[in-house]
Design an enzyme around this catalytic site. Structure first.
Site, PDB file in Angstrom:
ATOM      1  N   GLU A  30      48.798 116.594  66.816  1.00  0.00           N
ATOM      2  CA  GLU A  30      49.650 117.301  65.862  1.00  0.00           C
ATOM      3  C   GLU A  30      49.053 117.283  64.459  1.00  0.00           C
ATOM      4  O   GLU A  30      49.155 118.260  63.723  1.00  0.00           O
ATOM      5  CB  GLU A  30      51.060 116.697  65.842  1.00  0.00           C
ATOM      6  N   CYS A 192      54.381 143.007  72.496  1.00  0.00           N
ATOM      7  CA  CYS A 192      55.816 143.259  72.658  1.00  0.00           C
ATOM      8  C   CYS A 192      56.126 143.806  74.054  1.00  0.00           C
ATOM      9  O   CYS A 192      57.252 143.666  74.545  1.00  0.00           O
ATOM     10  CB  CYS A 192      56.293 144.243  71.590  1.00  0.00           C
ATOM     11  N   CYS A 195      56.930 140.782  76.045  1.00  0.00           N
ATOM     12  CA  CYS A 195      57.673 139.721  75.363  1.00  0.00           C
ATOM     13  C   CYS A 195      59.122 139.667  75.866  1.00  0.00           C
ATOM     14  O   CYS A 195      59.808 140.693  75.928  1.00  0.00           O
ATOM     15  CB  CYS A 195      57.664 139.950  73.855  1.00  0.00           C
ATOM     16  N   CYS A 201      64.621 141.968  69.535  1.00  0.00           N
ATOM     17  CA  CYS A 201      63.786 141.654  68.371  1.00  0.00           C
ATOM     18  C   CYS A 201      63.935 142.743  67.305  1.00  0.00           C
ATOM     19  O   CYS A 201      63.663 143.919  67.557  1.00  0.00           O
ATOM     20  CB  CYS A 201      62.324 141.528  68.794  1.00  0.00           C
TER      21      CYS A 201
END
Length: 349
Positions: A30, A192, A195, A201
DNA sequence: AAGACGGGGAC
DNA sequence: GTCCCAGTCTT
């Protein structure tokens, strides 16, 4: 979470663990992944974990060696903080990585998002992450306009992120929303068409994926020119330890001088006798906040008379690889080492 | 609230 | 060349 199960990333080097993962590799990854892409991080992560397999080995290490393994990754404060935090965990937490969210975020180099990510992946703690991927996904799906670096916009995104957390399955959710941002909801060519959120969205519905999230306000990039002294003697080059704060903090670098200064004079001033002095090709190095023009000067000197200090070292050109060098300095010296038979020959002469 | 802090990949 | 990435810390 459903999308993540079938299309997410499950084979990253820091993910090869069961339901009770070791927080250490989660933590290291991380930190490396802050402002840094997965593909860039992977080789650094592998080397780092091979050398420092646990908190204890990292805590016992010299900062110089930690920085050397970080050399080329950038944002070196991350490495100094990681090392400091390992020592802190060894002293104040009995060598065990803290479990409490507040305690995790207390560690140097760990902010709100990273604490949430570590907590989620290592301990299944239910807190929201908000990295570049998540910001992009949320800004688009919910139509949050403006630059995410703006305080108000960021506050709205945090609010959304916290409100969306599932009751359970926090690991898959967190990894899933990151993967969605990294793999589908990309900056310029979002997918998209595949998606799972396309139907709801805002950016997709209104054709605004190009302008969501909003761009950082433009600002003229400052330019700076500096000269660097590449002082050689017997196949070695002189390096100086940089101050811990500021650019390339704690790394070994070439002595800097104001451009336009007489380099022969500068070298002599450091206590050396100058044999030859010639300019090397100049290097332009771009930072996020600065464009730096570097004019390196190759200066062959006779026996170093300068006082040896801990902040100054003569490094053999062959030993570049395990030294903590800034990327442009590494490039300058690597070019020297390749074409550098002549430099050593001149030194010998 | 703004700036400092790296390096590199994608376009 | 421009933008920005698994952000945090300092001022």
């Amino acid at each position: 979470m459903h999308w993540h199960a079938t299309h997410g990333r499950h084979d990253l080097p820091w993910q090869t663990m069961g339901t009770r993962p070791d927080p250490y590799p989660v933590w290291v990854s991380e930190i490396m992944l802050q402002q840094t892409r997965v593909d860039t991080v992977i080789p650094y992560f592998q080397r780092f974990m091979a050398r420092f397999p646990d908190i204890s080995s990292l805590a016992r290490a010299d900062e110089d060696e930690v920085l050397a393994l970080w050399s080329g990754l950038g944002y070196y404060g991350r490495a100094r903080n990681l090392h400091a935090a390992a020592r802190l965990i060894a002293q104040r937490h009995g060598g065990r990585f803290p479990y409490d969210h507040a305690a995790i975020q207390q560690l140097p180099g760990i902010g709100r998002s990273t604490a949430a990510a570590i907590g989620a992946f290592a301990f299944a703690r239910r807190r929201a992450v908000l990295d570049g991927n998540v910001k992009r996904v949320l800004a688009r799906v919910f139509g949050v306009a403006g630059w995410p670096g703006d305080r108000v916009v960021e506050a709205r995104l945090w609010q959304l992120a916290e409100s969306l957390l599932p009751r359970s399955g926090i690991r898959a959710y967190t990894q899933g929303i990151m993967d969605l941002g990294a793999l589908l909801c990309t900056r310029t060519q979002p997918r998209c068409d595949v998606c799972p959120f396309a139907a709801e969205c805002v950016a997709h519905r209104e054709g605004r994926y190009r302008t969501l999230p909003g761009p950082r306000p433009g600002k003229a990039l400052p330019e700076k020119t500096t000269a660097m002294l590449v002082m050689t003697h017997g196949g070695r080059v002189m390096l100086e330890k940089r101050p811990r704060s500021g650019i390339w903090g704690g790394l070994w670098s070439l002595p800097e001088h104001p451009a336009g200064e007489d380099m022969v004079h500068a070298a002599m001033h450091q206590g050396f006798q100058v044999l030859t002095c010639e300019p090397l090709p100049h290097v332009v190095h771009g930072f996020t906040h600065l464009r730096l023009h570097i004019r390196p000067w190759l200066v062959a000197v006779s026996r170093p008379t300068g006082i040896a200090t801990p902040a100054r070292v003569w490094l053999p050109l062959r030993a570049l690889h395990d030294t903590a060098l800034p990327a442009p300095v590494r490039r300058i010296l690597a070019a020297l080492a390749v074409s550098g038979g002549e430099a050593s020959a001149r030194d010998a002469a």
